[in-house]
Design a protein around this motif. Structure first.
Motif, PDB file in Angstrom:
ATOM      1  N   ARG A  51       1.244   9.168  -0.982  1.00 49.21           N
ATOM      2  CA  ARG A  51       0.420   9.356   0.255  1.00 49.21           C
ATOM      3  C   ARG A  51      -0.997   8.601   0.174  1.00 49.21           C
ATOM      4  NH1 ARG A  51       0.066  15.838  -0.208  1.00 49.21           N
ATOM      5  NH2 ARG A  51       0.069  15.094  -2.467  1.00 49.21           N
TER       6      ARG A  51
ATOM      7  N   SER B 230      -2.455   4.187   1.882  1.00 44.08           N
ATOM      8  CA  SER B 230      -3.303   3.237   2.883  1.00 44.08           C
ATOM      9  C   SER B 230      -4.724   3.123   2.053  1.00 44.08           C
ATOM     10  CB  SER B 230      -3.649   4.432   4.234  1.00 44.08           C
ATOM     11  OG  SER B 230      -4.119   5.827   3.766  1.00 44.08           O
TER      12      SER B 230
ATOM     13  N   ASN C  40      -6.840  -1.613   5.132  1.00 41.75           N
ATOM     14  CA  ASN C  40      -6.935  -1.286   6.563  1.00 41.75           C
ATOM     15  C   ASN C  40      -6.010  -2.058   7.749  1.00 41.75           C
ATOM     16  OD1 ASN C  40      -8.787  -3.154   6.536  1.00 41.75           O
ATOM     17  ND2 ASN C  40     -10.555  -1.918   7.176  1.00 41.75           N
TER      18      ASN C  40
ATOM     19  N   ARG D  37       1.141  -4.681   7.692  1.00 43.74           N
ATOM     20  CA  ARG D  37       1.478  -3.227   6.945  1.00 43.74           C
ATOM     21  C   ARG D  37       1.517  -2.089   8.057  1.00 43.74           C
ATOM     22  NH1 ARG D  37      -2.835  -2.438   2.493  1.00 43.74           N
ATOM     23  NH2 ARG D  37      -2.072  -0.404   2.384  1.00 43.74           N
ATOM     24  N   ASP D  38       2.187  -1.239   7.606  1.00 44.07           N
ATOM     25  CA  ASP D  38       2.312  -0.266   8.544  1.00 44.07           C
ATOM     26  C   ASP D  38       2.075   1.141   7.699  1.00 44.07           C
ATOM     27  OD1 ASP D  38       2.822   1.985  10.125  1.00 44.07           O
ATOM     28  OD2 ASP D  38       4.530   1.277  11.149  1.00 44.07           O
ATOM     29  N   ASN D  39       0.672   1.547   7.774  1.00 44.14           N
ATOM     30  CA  ASN D  39       0.179   2.688   6.822  1.00 44.14           C
ATOM     31  C   ASN D  39       1.014   4.019   7.074  1.00 44.14           C
ATOM     32  OD1 ASN D  39      -1.177   0.908   5.378  1.00 44.14           O
ATOM     33  ND2 ASN D  39      -2.970   1.529   6.482  1.00 44.14           N
ATOM     34  N   ALA D  40       1.421   4.139   8.446  1.00 50.01           N
ATOM     35  CA  ALA D  40       2.224   5.325   8.959  1.00 50.01           C
ATOM     36  C   ALA D  40       3.507   5.299   8.258  1.00 50.01           C
ATOM     37  CB  ALA D  40       2.334   5.440  10.414  1.00 50.01           C
ATOM     38  N   LYS D  41       4.064   4.109   7.948  1.00 53.21           N
ATOM     39  CA  LYS D  41       5.603   4.203   7.401  1.00 53.21           C
ATOM     40  C   LYS D  41       5.311   3.628   6.125  1.00 53.21           C
ATOM     41  CE  LYS D  41       7.889   2.552  11.522  1.00 53.21           C
ATOM     42  NZ  LYS D  41       8.557   1.607  12.415  1.00 53.21           N
ATOM     43  N   VAL D  42       4.154   3.632   5.465  1.00 57.67           N
ATOM     44  CA  VAL D  42       4.040   3.225   3.936  1.00 57.67           C
ATOM     45  C   VAL D  42       4.750   2.101   3.628  1.00 57.67           C
ATOM     46  CG1 VAL D  42       3.041   5.446   3.451  1.00 57.67           C
ATOM     47  CG2 VAL D  42       5.420   5.006   3.162  1.00 57.67           C
ATOM     48  N   THR D  43       4.854   1.023   4.550  1.00 61.05           N
ATOM     49  CA  THR D  43       5.381  -0.116   4.252  1.00 61.05           C
ATOM     50  C   THR D  43       4.483  -1.329   4.265  1.00 61.05           C
ATOM     51  OG1 THR D  43       7.470   0.997   4.587  1.00 61.05           O
ATOM     52  CG2 THR D  43       7.549  -1.461   4.870  1.00 61.05           C
TER      53      THR D  43
END
Length: 123
Positions: free
Chosen positions: A27, A30, A54, A72-78
């Motif tokens: 988790r 980010s 960020n 990057r997409d922090n919501a998708k941790v990717t």
């Protein structure tokens, strides 16, 4: 701790495109700056691109600037690496890496690494 898994590599003709993905566990994704590195047979691991935690800042090796895009997409941790206009010299094993510090082009900065995904560009 962060565990990283790369995907999206493959065989493509020169001039083609590939999109690499780096899926992270945990988790705290980010809070990590991320990077892409590559290593060709018989050569040292080299920096490709990096992105701040960020996503506000990105940094590229001169050899890929204008052809590759890191995101990057922090919501998708990717994290992603869009590679366009690929050249045979881009052939390598591509690794993603994470650091709790500032993004960097130095492999020693990164504490966590994936296993790599192979990219092969034919001429």
């Amino acid at each position: 701790q962060v565990q990283l898994v790369e995907s999206g590599g493959g065989l493509v003709q020169a001039g083609g495109s590939l999109r690499l993905s780096c899926a992270a566990s945990g988790r705290t994704f980010s809070s990590y700056a991320m990077g892409w590195f590559r290593q060709a047979p018989g050569k040292e691991r080299e920096f490709v691109a990096a992105i701040s935690s960020n996503a506000y800042n990105t940094y590229y090796a001169d050899s890929v600037k204008g052809r590759f895009t890191i995101s990057r997409d922090n919501a998708k941790v990717t994290m992603y690496l869009q590679m366009n206009s690929l050249k045979p010299e881009d052939t390598a094993l591509y690794y993603c890496a994470a650091t709790p510090g500032h993004y960097s082009d130095l492999p020693s900065t990164y504490a966590y690494w994936g296993q790599g995904t192979q990219v092969t560009v034919s001429s």
